[in-house]
Design an enzyme around this catalytic site. Structure first.
Site, PDB file in Angstrom:
ATOM      1  N   GLU A  21       9.047   1.401  10.592  1.00 56.01           N
ATOM      2  CA  GLU A  21      10.474   2.056   9.963  1.00 56.01           C
ATOM      3  C   GLU A  21       9.844   4.309  10.125  1.00 56.01           C
ATOM      4  O   GLU A  21       9.359   4.283   9.397  1.00 56.01           O
ATOM      5  CB  GLU A  21      10.873   2.461   8.853  1.00 56.01           C
ATOM      6  CG  GLU A  21      11.434   0.588   8.860  1.00 56.01           C
ATOM      7  CD  GLU A  21      13.495   1.098   9.217  1.00 56.01           C
ATOM      8  OE1 GLU A  21      13.261   2.004   9.842  1.00 56.01           O
ATOM      9  OE2 GLU A  21      13.720  -0.050   8.742  1.00 56.01           O
ATOM     10  N   CYS A  71      14.474  10.816   5.483  1.00 49.13           N
ATOM     11  CA  CYS A  71      13.980  10.651   6.871  1.00 49.13           C
ATOM     12  C   CYS A  71      15.649  10.432   7.633  1.00 49.13           C
ATOM     13  O   CYS A  71      15.820  11.368   8.825  1.00 49.13           O
ATOM     14  CB  CYS A  71      13.274   9.045   7.181  1.00 49.13           C
ATOM     15  SG  CYS A  71      14.399   8.054   6.000  1.00 49.13           S
ATOM     16  N   LYS A  78       0.309  -1.023  -0.117  1.00 51.99           N
ATOM     17  CA  LYS A  78       0.597  -0.132   0.165  1.00 51.99           C
ATOM     18  C   LYS A  78       0.957   0.974   0.167  1.00 51.99           C
ATOM     19  O   LYS A  78       1.898   1.854   0.857  1.00 51.99           O
ATOM     20  CB  LYS A  78      -0.575   0.085   1.225  1.00 51.99           C
ATOM     21  CG  LYS A  78      -2.239   0.263   1.117  1.00 51.99           C
ATOM     22  CD  LYS A  78      -2.075   2.294   0.745  1.00 51.99           C
ATOM     23  CE  LYS A  78      -1.656   3.005   2.247  1.00 51.99           C
ATOM     24  NZ  LYS A  78      -1.701   4.286   1.423  1.00 51.99           N
ATOM     25  N   GLU A  96      10.099  16.760  14.211  1.00 54.09           N
ATOM     26  CA  GLU A  96      10.097  16.167  12.564  1.00 54.09           C
ATOM     27  C   GLU A  96       9.791  17.998  12.087  1.00 54.09           C
ATOM     28  O   GLU A  96       8.505  17.881  11.953  1.00 54.09           O
ATOM     29  CB  GLU A  96       9.366  15.034  12.582  1.00 54.09           C
ATOM     30  CG  GLU A  96      10.669  14.611  11.111  1.00 54.09           C
ATOM     31  CD  GLU A  96      10.164  13.702  10.916  1.00 54.09           C
ATOM     32  OE1 GLU A  96      10.957  12.259   9.463  1.00 54.09           O
ATOM     33  OE2 GLU A  96       8.927  12.590  10.795  1.00 54.09           O
TER      34      GLU A  96
HETATM   35  P1  NAD Z   1       2.766   8.813   7.071  1.00 49.67           P
HETATM   36  O1  NAD Z   1       2.715   8.080   8.222  1.00 49.67           O
HETATM   37  O2  NAD Z   1       0.759  10.395   7.297  1.00 49.67           O
HETATM   38  O3  NAD Z   1       1.742   7.445   6.213  1.00 49.67           O
HETATM   39  C1  NAD Z   1       2.241   6.815   5.699  1.00 49.67           C
HETATM   40  C2  NAD Z   1       1.518   5.468   5.502  1.00 49.67           C
HETATM   41  O4  NAD Z   1       0.775   5.270   6.119  1.00 49.67           O
HETATM   42  C3  NAD Z   1       1.377   6.013   3.543  1.00 49.67           C
HETATM   43  O5  NAD Z   1       0.417   4.872   2.981  1.00 49.67           O
HETATM   44  C4  NAD Z   1      -0.235   6.209   4.660  1.00 49.67           C
HETATM   45  O6  NAD Z   1      -1.488   6.545   3.530  1.00 49.67           O
HETATM   46  C5  NAD Z   1      -0.694   5.209   5.600  1.00 49.67           C
HETATM   47  N1  NAD Z   1      -1.308   5.662   6.869  1.00 49.67           N
HETATM   48  C6  NAD Z   1      -1.883   6.270   7.149  1.00 49.67           C
HETATM   49  N2  NAD Z   1      -2.483   6.445   8.478  1.00 49.67           N
HETATM   50  C7  NAD Z   1      -2.555   5.001   8.129  1.00 49.67           C
HETATM   51  C8  NAD Z   1      -3.398   4.311   9.475  1.00 49.67           C
HETATM   52  N3  NAD Z   1      -3.860   4.585  10.352  1.00 49.67           N
HETATM   53  N4  NAD Z   1      -3.249   2.832   9.283  1.00 49.67           N
HETATM   54  C9  NAD Z   1      -2.074   2.137   7.886  1.00 49.67           C
HETATM   55  N5  NAD Z   1      -1.425   3.066   7.337  1.00 49.67           N
HETATM   56  C10 NAD Z   1      -1.550   4.629   7.426  1.00 49.67           C
HETATM   57  O7  NAD Z   1       3.877   8.733   7.232  1.00 49.67           O
HETATM   58  P2  NAD Z   1       4.071  10.279   5.498  1.00 49.67           P
HETATM   59  O8  NAD Z   1       4.078  11.741   5.930  1.00 49.67           O
HETATM   60  O9  NAD Z   1       3.899   9.346   4.114  1.00 49.67           O
HETATM   61  O10 NAD Z   1       5.739   9.959   5.675  1.00 49.67           O
HETATM   62  C11 NAD Z   1       6.406  10.778   5.974  1.00 49.67           C
HETATM   63  C12 NAD Z   1       6.599  10.174   7.475  1.00 49.67           C
HETATM   64  O11 NAD Z   1       7.619   8.671   7.299  1.00 49.67           O
HETATM   65  C13 NAD Z   1       7.925  11.375   8.452  1.00 49.67           C
HETATM   66  O12 NAD Z   1       8.125  11.013   9.308  1.00 49.67           O
HETATM   67  C14 NAD Z   1       9.386  10.518   7.688  1.00 49.67           C
HETATM   68  O13 NAD Z   1      10.880  10.744   8.768  1.00 49.67           O
HETATM   69  C15 NAD Z   1       9.007   8.486   7.707  1.00 49.67           C
HETATM   70  N6  NAD Z   1       9.623   7.994   7.277  1.00 49.67           N
HETATM   71  C16 NAD Z   1      11.045   7.190   7.726  1.00 49.67           C
HETATM   72  C17 NAD Z   1      11.244   6.310   7.194  1.00 49.67           C
HETATM   73  C18 NAD Z   1      12.703   5.645   7.606  1.00 49.67           C
HETATM   74  O14 NAD Z   1      12.905   4.861   7.362  1.00 49.67           O
HETATM   75  N7  NAD Z   1      12.399   5.384   8.671  1.00 49.67           N
HETATM   76  C19 NAD Z   1      11.742   6.248   5.780  1.00 49.67           C
HETATM   77  C20 NAD Z   1      10.718   7.535   5.011  1.00 49.67           C
HETATM   78  C21 NAD Z   1       9.936   8.466   5.681  1.00 49.67           C
END
Ligand code: NAD
Length: 522
Positions: A241, A275, A168, A373
Site C-alpha cells: 500500500e 495517502c 513493525k 507526492e
Molecule cells: P516509509 O516508506 O518511509 O516507511 C514506512 C515503514 O517502512 C516504516 O515503518 C519504516 O520504518 C519502514 N521502513 C523503512 N525502510 C525500510 C526498509 N528498508 N525495509 C523495511 N521497512 C522499512 O513511509 P512513511 O514516511 O512512514 O509513510 C509515508 C508514506 O506512506 C507516503 O508515501 C504515503 O502515501 C504512504 N502511505 C500509503 C498508504 C496506503 O494505504 N496506500 C497509507 C498511508 C501511507
C-alpha cells in the site's frame, strides 16, 4: 536488548506539536525480530485451532474495549502524530471500530469453505470446494500518518483469519502501536499471537528477511519498491500500500462552494499527510477563479495549532524533514510561475513542524507539486478546458491510488470515474472510502499491489486451497492411459457434445462419445 553484534539503538517518540520527548525505546535487532517471529510461529497453530467463532468473539471483545478506551486512544494518537483530536476519533478510532464490525458481521461467511460448482460435464462426477487457510505468521510494516487505523485494520483481518502477526510500526509512532497491543492482549489475543517490534528501517528489513509467510507493507513508493525486489528473491507474498498523488477533477457543473470545501478538507486533513488525499486539483476553466478564491478564503480561516486543543483544525506535520519536502515543492512551483493564494510559509511561532495551509494557483503539470507526492498541507490548482483534457491530466502520473470527480450530474461523474486509472474513484466525495469497511483499499501503478479492507483485504490474509473429491472412488478416469483410436473418437465426440454450436453436431458427438466408451484397462 540489542543483538550481540550491535549497540542497542534507541529511538525517541516525540510530540510533534511541542517537541517533547514522550518516551525512548530500544530498537529490536535482527535476532530479536526473528525471535518474535519464531514465538509467533509456535503459537499460531493453537490460535488457528481455536476456530473462527472464538476468534470472532475476540474481535468483538476488542471492539468493546476500544469503545471504552476511545478517548484515551485518541489522545495517544494526537500526542504522537499531531493530528486534531477530532481526526484521531473519526479517521482512526471510528475506522477501526467499523473494521471490527465488518469482521464480526462477515468473517464467518467470508472465511468459510465454499463449494465450487463444476460446469464441465467431464468433471460432474467430482465435487470441489475452497478452503481458506491462514498463511501462518504475517509481518506488518506500517507508516506514521495513520498509526492506529492502518496497522489495526490489517491486524484484525490477519488475526481473525487465524494468522499470528508481528508488527513493525513507524519509528515516529511506536507508542500508538503499543497501545494497540495492550488493547488486543486485553481482549484475549495471546501475547505471542500479536507482537510489536520497535525500530527504524533496519527493523523493518529484519522482519522482511525473517521467516514470515507474508508481508503487508504500507509506506512510500521508494521503500515499497525495495521491499518488492527483496521479497521477489524468496517469493514472499506481499501486499504493498504505497503513496499517491490523488487528483480532484472539478467539472464545469460542480457546486463551487461544496467542491472547494471538499478540496480544503481533502488537502489539509492530517496536515495533508494522508495517502488518500487531494494532492492536485484540476478545475474547469469556467470555475477556476471562483474555486481558487473560495479555497484560499477557506484555507485562511483554518485554525492551526496543537491537536489537543479542540478548536484546532490543522495540527503540525509529523517531522521537520517532511516540512522541508513541502517547502521545496512550493519553491519549485513559485520559481516556475505559481501564485500563492494562501499560506506558503512555516509557522515558527507555533513550533518547528507547523506549516500554513497553502493554496497555489497557476500551477502546471510539470511542476514537482503536480508530479511528486508532497504529503503536506498544499492544494495546487490548475485549469483545464474539457473532460478529455481533465482525464489526460489525471492519468498523467506514475501514481494511481485514488481520485475524485465533482459534478452535479452523478452519471457523468461515474462515466469519467471509469476512465481514471486509480484503485478508488469517488464521485462527489474525497478520502472517506477508507472508512467504508466493505470497500477494498489499494492502488494501481506505483501506488501498490494488492488490497486491504473488505472481502478482498480478508482474501489477502488467507491461502486458498482447492479440495477435489471424486464421487466414485473405484472408477478409473476415462482420460487416463489407454490412448488409441477409440479414445480419440471418444474425446472428439465429447468435445462436440459439449462445445459445438449446432444441435446436430452435438447429438452426433454424444453418440460417437458413447459408442467409443470402453472399459479402461490401464
Ligand atoms: P516509509 O516508506 O518511509 O516507511 C514506512 C515503514 O517502512 C516504516 O515503518 C519504516 O520504518 C519502514 N521502513 C523503512 N525502510 C525500510 C526498509 N528498508 N525495509 C523495511 N521497512 C522499512 O513511509 P512513511 O514516511 O512512514 O509513510 C509515508 C508514506 O506512506 C507516503 O508515501 C504515503 O502515501 C504512504 N502511505 C500509503 C498508504 C496506503 O494505504 N496506500 C497509507 C498511508 C501511507
Amino acid at each position: 536488548m540489542a543483538t550481540d553484534l550491535e549497540v542497542a539503538r534507541k529511538i525517541a517518540s516525540v510530540n510533534p506539536s511541542t517537541g517533547e520527548i514522550l518516551r525512548k525505546l530500544a530498537c529490536a535487532g535482527e535476532r530479536e525480530v526473528q525471535e518474535a517471529v519464531t514465538r509467533a510461529r509456535a503459537v499460531q497453530p493453537a490460535w488457528a485451532d481455536l476456530g473462527l467463532r472464538r476468534r470472532i468473539a475476540v474481535v468483538r471483545e476488542f471492539q468493546k474495549k476500544l469503545v471504552e478506551k476511545k478517548s484515551e486512544i485518541a489522545a495517544a494518537i494526537t500526542r504522537e502524530a499531531g493530528k486534531p483530536l477530532a481526526e484521531s476519533l473519526v479517521t482512526e478510532v471510528l475506522v477501526v471500530l467499523d473494521a471490527a464490525r465488518f469482521l464480526i458481521d462477515n468473517a464467518w461467511s467470508l472465511l468459510g469453505d465454499e463449494v465450487v460448482p463444476h460446469g464441465n460435464l467431464a468433471t460432474k462426477l467430482k465435487r470441489g470446494y475452497l478452503v481458506r487457510e491462514p498463511h501462518g505468521v504475517i509481518g506488518i510494516i506500517s507508516p506514521w500518518n495513520y498509526p492506529f487505523s492502518i496497522p489495526a485494520t490489517e491486524t484484525l483481518a490477519a488475526l481473525v483469519a487465524g494468522n499470528a502477526v508481528v508488527l513493525k510500526p513507524s519509528e515516529l509512532t511506536p507508542l500508538v502501536a503499543l497501545e494497540l497491543a495492550s488493547l488486543l492482549h486485553a481482549a484475549g489475543i495471546p501475547k505471542d499471537v500479536f507482537q510489536v517490534v520497535i525500530g527504524e528501517g533496519p527493523a523493518g528489513a529484519a522482519l522482511l528477511n525473517s521467516s514470515i509467510d507474508k508481508l503487508v507493507f504500507t509506506g512510500s513508493v521508494a521503500t515499497g519498491k525495495w521491499i518488492a525486489a527483496a521479497a521477489a528473491g524468496r517469493l514472499l507474498p506481499v501486499v504493498l500500500e504505497l503513496g499517491g498523488k490523488d487528483p480532484m477533477l472539478v467539472l464545469d457543473d460542480a457546486d463551487v462552494d461544496v467542491a472547494s470545501s471538499a478540496a480544503v478538507w481533502g488537502a489539509f486533513v492530517n496536515a495533508g499527510q494522508a495517502c488518500l488525499s487531494v494532492e492536485r486539483s484540476y478545475v474547469h476553466r469556467s470555475l477556476y477563479e471562483p474555486f481558487a478564491q473560495s479555497c484560499a478564503a477557506k484555507a485562511k480561516r483554518l485554525r492551526v495549532g496543537n491537536g489537543m486543543d479542540a478548536n484546532t483544525d490543522v495540527g503540525p506535520m509529523i517531522h521537520e524533514r517532511q516540512v522541508r519536502i513541502v517547502e521545496s515543492h512550493i519553491e519549485d512551483a513559485k520559481a516556475r510561475g505559481a501564485r500563492v493564494l494562501a499560506g506558503g510559509t512555516r509557522l515558527p511561532n507555533l513550533g518547528s513542524s507547523f506549516f500554513a495551509p497553502t493554496v497555489l494557483a497557476d500551477v502546471t503539470q510539470n511542476m514537482r507539486i503536480m508530479r511528486e507526492e508532497t504529503f503536506g498541507p498544499v492544494l495546487p490548482i490548475m485549469a483545464y478546458a474539457d473532460d478529455d483534457e481533465a482525464i489526460r491530466l489525471a492519468n498523467d502520473s506514475e501514481y494511481g491510488l485514488a481520485a475524485s470527480v465533482w459534478t452535479r450530474d452523478s452519471e457523468r461523474g461515474e462515466r469519467l470515474a471509469r476512465r481514471i486509472h486509480a484503485g478508488t474513484v469517488m464521485v462527489n466525495d474525497v478520502i472517506s472510502c477508507f472508512g467504508i469497511s466493505e470497500a477494498p483499499h489499494g492502488g494501481v501503478k506505483a501506488s501498490g499491489v494488492g488490497r486491504t479492507h473488505g472481502c478482498f483485504g480478508l482474501d489477502e490474509m488467507v491461502r486458498l486451497k482447492y479440495v477435489d473429491v471424486d464421487r466414485i472412488p473405484r472408477m478409473k478416469k476415462v482420460w487416463w492411459y489407454g490412448y488409441g483410436e477409440s479414445f480419440r473418437r471418444q474425446m472428439d465426440g465429447f468435445l462436440d457434445m459439449q462445445f459445438a454450436r449446432s444441435l446436430g453436431t452435438r447429438l452426433r458427438g454424444a453418440l460417437r462419445s458413447a459408442s467409443a466408451i470402453g472399459r479402461k484397462q490401464l
